[in-house]
Every structure is written in structure tokens, then in C-alpha cells.
Design a protein around this motif. Structure first.
Motif, PDB file in Angstrom:
ATOM      1  N   ARG A 177       9.486  27.431 -27.585  1.00 48.54           N
ATOM      2  CA  ARG A 177       9.873  26.974 -28.925  1.00 48.54           C
ATOM      3  C   ARG A 177       9.685  25.473 -29.079  1.00 48.54           C
ATOM      4  N   ASP A 178       9.946  24.712 -28.018  1.00 47.06           N
ATOM      5  CA  ASP A 178       9.800  23.252 -28.114  1.00 47.06           C
ATOM      6  C   ASP A 178       8.404  22.851 -28.589  1.00 47.06           C
ATOM      7  N   ASP A 179       7.419  23.696 -28.289  1.00 50.08           N
ATOM      8  CA  ASP A 179       6.036  23.366 -28.677  1.00 50.08           C
ATOM      9  C   ASP A 179       5.838  23.420 -30.194  1.00 50.08           C
ATOM     10  N   LEU A 180       6.765  24.084 -30.902  1.00 46.60           N
ATOM     11  CA  LEU A 180       6.653  24.152 -32.361  1.00 46.60           C
ATOM     12  C   LEU A 180       6.761  22.767 -32.994  1.00 46.60           C
ATOM     13  N   TRP A 181       7.471  21.882 -32.309  1.00 45.78           N
ATOM     14  CA  TRP A 181       7.790  20.584 -32.908  1.00 45.78           C
ATOM     15  C   TRP A 181       6.839  19.479 -32.462  1.00 45.78           C
ATOM     16  N   ALA A 182       5.683  19.821 -31.908  1.00 47.83           N
ATOM     17  CA  ALA A 182       4.771  18.819 -31.351  1.00 47.83           C
ATOM     18  C   ALA A 182       4.155  17.915 -32.412  1.00 47.83           C
ATOM     19  N   GLU A 183       3.910  18.454 -33.615  1.00 47.74           N
ATOM     20  CA  GLU A 183       3.264  17.697 -34.696  1.00 47.74           C
ATOM     21  C   GLU A 183       4.074  17.876 -35.983  1.00 47.74           C
ATOM     22  N   PRO A 184       3.893  16.986 -36.971  1.00 48.58           N
ATOM     23  CA  PRO A 184       4.607  17.130 -38.247  1.00 48.58           C
ATOM     24  C   PRO A 184       4.368  18.501 -38.873  1.00 48.58           C
ATOM     25  N   ILE A 185       5.417  19.060 -39.495  1.00 51.48           N
ATOM     26  CA  ILE A 185       5.343  20.399 -40.050  1.00 51.48           C
ATOM     27  C   ILE A 185       5.724  20.382 -41.538  1.00 51.48           C
ATOM     28  N   SER A 186       5.232  21.385 -42.258  1.00 49.51           N
ATOM     29  CA  SER A 186       5.609  21.515 -43.666  1.00 49.51           C
ATOM     30  C   SER A 186       6.705  22.555 -43.850  1.00 49.51           C
ATOM     31  N   LYS A 187       6.793  23.533 -42.923  1.00 49.28           N
ATOM     32  CA  LYS A 187       7.847  24.539 -43.050  1.00 49.28           C
ATOM     33  C   LYS A 187       7.988  25.328 -41.759  1.00 49.28           C
ATOM     34  N   VAL A 188       9.118  26.050 -41.679  1.00 50.06           N
ATOM     35  CA  VAL A 188       9.400  26.973 -40.571  1.00 50.06           C
ATOM     36  C   VAL A 188       9.464  28.375 -41.146  1.00 50.06           C
TER      37      VAL A 188
END
Length: 284
Positions: free
Chosen positions: A142-153
Motif C-alpha cells: 500500500r505504501d507504494d500508492l503514495w509514491a507520486e501525487p494523486i488525484s483520487k483514491v
């Protein structure tokens, strides 16, 4: 002389609305949109899909203008392949919100749409894409989800329905994020205050158009803000009950060319003239 057109801006959702289930646009819908364009109306895609997942569809539509993507978080210029405007979801807030949701409903499976014209959709172990035609990259942790800027989850739960998960998520996250439901198996967290209406309003302002000149089509609760903003909201017959409840009109389903039915009624006087007679769209 043809009568003035009723609406100068046609805002359409994609999945479950303009597109058929196989991600294609029918010939009848193409003809109806072309008729509206001949009358001077602008077609604006307003979708939950992020810009990279919309680009091929815009190419197919011949769209070189603006598109509202990512539930209103992105205003994308298809012709220039660039973001006119975008807002990201703070990743620490997103992680906190996810923890609060899991404290209430148990484990959920998550995915993210990265920001930018080349942003990826990342999915963690256990998450299944509700729309299998959309590309995604599976990550290990899950930590890899936050590697780059995101627009939504994007969230899924192994047992709760979409309505149950969305309701629980709203109660859990409060003002940390906005919670939307944009399709079967698609409950989403996005930046607080960002909706399809905020994106649509920004795009309309760029085009010099107003709510009074806008007709909107949709099928899910995430389209409610867009209906509230536009002068006329049209729900598909396959739409979620919450959207039908606030719609000004209900048309046929996306599979039965529901958008075309309405556009033909509004813009029939602008149909191409062949041998002195208006060419009527084929009905099947």
C-alpha cells in the motif's frame, strides 16, 4: 431559418452514459453529437476517469478541446495534451482517511489515480478493476500508492455494497476528503470540495458559457453536483436512483442511445438536408 438552439453546452459523463458497455460510441450517438455541433453546441466530456484514461476516447470522438476528468479534479486540453488545471489529493490526508474508513468497516482494497497527463492507475493486492478495459499497474505494498501525487483514491470492500461503503466512508472521513460513487464497484475519495460541478464550471467559464446554457447527462450519484449546476439534468434509465430523483428528465439507457434520443429532439431542425429534406437519424 432554424430556431435558436436550446443549449450551447452538452456535458456528458462517459461510462454508463455516453459509452456502451464495451466502451464504444454508437453511430446514432455520433450522428446526434455531430448534429448538435452543426447547430453550434459544444460537447464537453465530464468524467471520473483520469485524463490518461480519457485521451484515447477523445481521439476517437475527434475531440480537440477541453475535457473535465478525475471527478472534476482535472481540466484537460486534448488538443495540446496538457492540464489546464488540476488539484491533487494530499497523500497524508488520503492515508489518514483510508485508516479511518478501515477502523469502521474493516479491510478495504485501494487504488489511486496519479496526477498528470501520464499518470498511472496503481492498484494494491486484492483490488480488482471494476472496468477491466482500463489499464492499471499492480503494486506490492500500500505504501507504494503514495509514491507520486494523486488525484483520487478508489476503494472496494469485500462484503459491503457500494452504497454501504460510500455511506460509511463519508461518516468516517468527514472533511478530510469528498466521497463519491461513480459506478459499480467505484467508491472514491477526492480533494474536499472538488466535484464534477466545480470542473464543469471552470470549463464553461473558459468557453464563455453559463449554467443556463448547459444540459448535462449522467448515471451515478457523482453526477448530482453537475445536475445541480446545469439548467437541465438528464439521467439514463440505467441510472442510480439517487440521480434519477434529482433529474429533470430520464431518457433511455446508454445501450439504447439515450443521449441521442434527447439530442435528436433538441437539434432535429439542424439535421443535414439531403434532396431538400432533413436527413433523419436512423432508429434501431
Amino acid at each position: 431559418m432554424a430556431a435558436p438552439i436550446a443549449y450551447s453546452l452538452i456535458a456528458t459523463d462517459l461510462d454508463g452514459t455516453l459509452l456502451r458497455g464495451d466502451d464504444t460510441l454508437s453511430d446514432r450517438s455520433r450522428t446526434a453529437l455531430a448534429m448538435a455541433a452543426t447547430a453550434g453546441a459544444r460537447h464537453l466530456v465530464v468524467t471520473g476517469r483520469p485524463a490518461p484514461r480519457v485521451r484515447p476516447l477523445l481521439d476517437d470522438l475527434g475531440g480537440q478541446g477541453l475535457a473535465v476528468c478525475g471527478q472534476g479534479a482535472q481540466l484537460y486540453d486534448a488538443g495540446a495534451d496538457r492540464m489546464v488545471w488540476s488539484v491533487t489529493l494530499d497523500r497524508e490526508l488520503a492515508e489518514t482517511a483510508l485508516g479511518k474508513i478501515e477502523a469502521e468497516v474493516g479491510e478495504v482494497y485501494a487504488a489511486v489515480d496519479q496526477d498528470g497527463v501520464d499518470g498511472l492507475t496503481l492498484i494494491e493486492p486484492g483490488y480488482e478493476m471494476p472496468h477491466p478495459t482500463l489499464p492499471a499497474v499492480r503494486i506490492l505494498h500500500r505504501d507504494d500508492l503514495w509514491a507520486e501525487p494523486i488525484s483520487k483514491v478508489l476503494l472496494r470492500h469485500p462484503a459491503l455494497t457500494d452504497d454501504e461503503l460510500a455511506s460509511a466512508a463519508r461518516a468516517a472521513v468527514g472533511s478530510l476528503a469528498s466521497v463519491t460513487m461513480s459506478g459499480p464497484g467505484t467508491v472514491e475519495l477526492q480533494p474536499c470540495g472538488v466535484t464534477k460541478a466545480t470542473g464543469l464550471a471552470l470549463a464553461a467559464a473558459h468557453l464563455g458559457l453559463t449554467p443556463a446554457e448547459t444540459i448535462a447527462f449522467g448515471d451515478m450519484p457523482n453526477d448530482i453536483p453537475m445536475f445541480d449546476w446545469a439548467a437541465h439534468g438528464v439521467a439514463m434509465s440505467n441510472a442510480h436512483p439517487e440521480l434519477k430523483a434529482v433529474a429533470d428528465e430520464v431518457t433511455l439507457s446508454n445501450e439504447d442511445d439515450g443521449i441521442a434520443v434527447v439530442l435528436e429532439r433538441l437539434f432535429m431542425s439542424w439535421a443535414p438536408v439531403v434532396n431538400g429534406e432533413s436527413e433523419q437519424p436512423a432508429h434501431h
